[in-house]
Design an enzyme around this catalytic site. Structure first.
Site, PDB file in Angstrom:
ATOM      1  N   HIS A 155       0.834  -1.205   0.000  1.00 56.76           N
ATOM      2  CA  HIS A 155       0.000   0.000   0.000  1.00 56.76           C
ATOM      3  C   HIS A 155       0.870   1.256   0.000  1.00 56.76           C
ATOM      4  CE1 HIS A 155      -3.555   2.506   0.649  1.00 56.76           C
ATOM      5  NE2 HIS A 155      -2.730   3.252   1.373  1.00 56.76           N
ATOM      6  N   ASN A 174      -3.055   9.456 -11.523  1.00 55.60           N
ATOM      7  CA  ASN A 174      -3.638  10.651 -10.929  1.00 55.60           C
ATOM      8  C   ASN A 174      -3.217  10.720  -9.460  1.00 55.60           C
ATOM      9  OD1 ASN A 174      -5.114  11.230 -13.332  1.00 55.60           O
ATOM     10  ND2 ASN A 174      -6.606   9.671 -12.760  1.00 55.60           N
ATOM     11  N   HIS A 211      -1.641   3.638  -8.382  1.00 59.09           N
ATOM     12  CA  HIS A 211      -1.976   2.795  -9.538  1.00 59.09           C
ATOM     13  C   HIS A 211      -1.640   3.523 -10.818  1.00 59.09           C
ATOM     14  CE1 HIS A 211      -5.537   5.099  -8.266  1.00 59.09           C
ATOM     15  NE2 HIS A 211      -5.858   5.196  -9.536  1.00 59.09           N
TER      16      HIS A 211
END
Ligand code: 5GP
Ligand code: ZN
Length: 111
Positions: A45, A84, A97
């Site tokens: 993460h 983004n 991502h």
């Protein structure tokens, strides 16, 4: 901590897998913005491109190796990679991502 993409990596939320190894998971976007649209994510993460550090950046390089490998396997030579970062830039899932988009003409500048 609840994170949508961590739940996809763990299999708690199903996804249409494109590629997986010990570091990276790739799967088709649920709301495709091009004829080909998949996401490449580190299993670890990392909240966004703004949270990449010398300690975790190796997986980012690996994501790009995976992008090159998977696009080649799919026979895709022309594609766009987008990440983004932050709400104003359109990030809706706070787990790093890379969008891989292909199969249509891409405009520039992006919207
Ligand atoms: P972002 O908006 O953060 O740049 O990209 C998040 C992407 O995740 C969006 O393109 C969205 O369609 C995709 N997405 C959101 N929820 C899911 C899901 O449950 N499954 C899959 N496969 N994609 C998702
Ligand atoms: Zn996560």
């Amino acid at each position: 901590m609840s994170c949508l993409f961590c739940s996809i990596v763990s299999g708690d939320i199903p996804s249409n897998k494109v590629y997986e190894d010990e570091l990276v998971y790739a799967f088709y976007d649920i709301d495709p913005q091009a004829p080909v649209h998949f996401l490449v994510i580190p299993k670890e993460h990392i909240p966004s491109a703004g949270a990449v550090t010398p300690e975790n950046s190796a997986v980012v390089a690996h994501c790009f190796e995976v992008i090159a490998k998977v696009t080649k396997e799919l026979g895709i030579t022309d594609f766009r990679v987008v990440s983004n970062c932050g709400l104003q830039a359109g990030q809706s899932v706070p787990h790093l991502h890379f969008h891989v988009l292909a199969g249509r003409d891409m405009t520039w500048p992006p919207g």
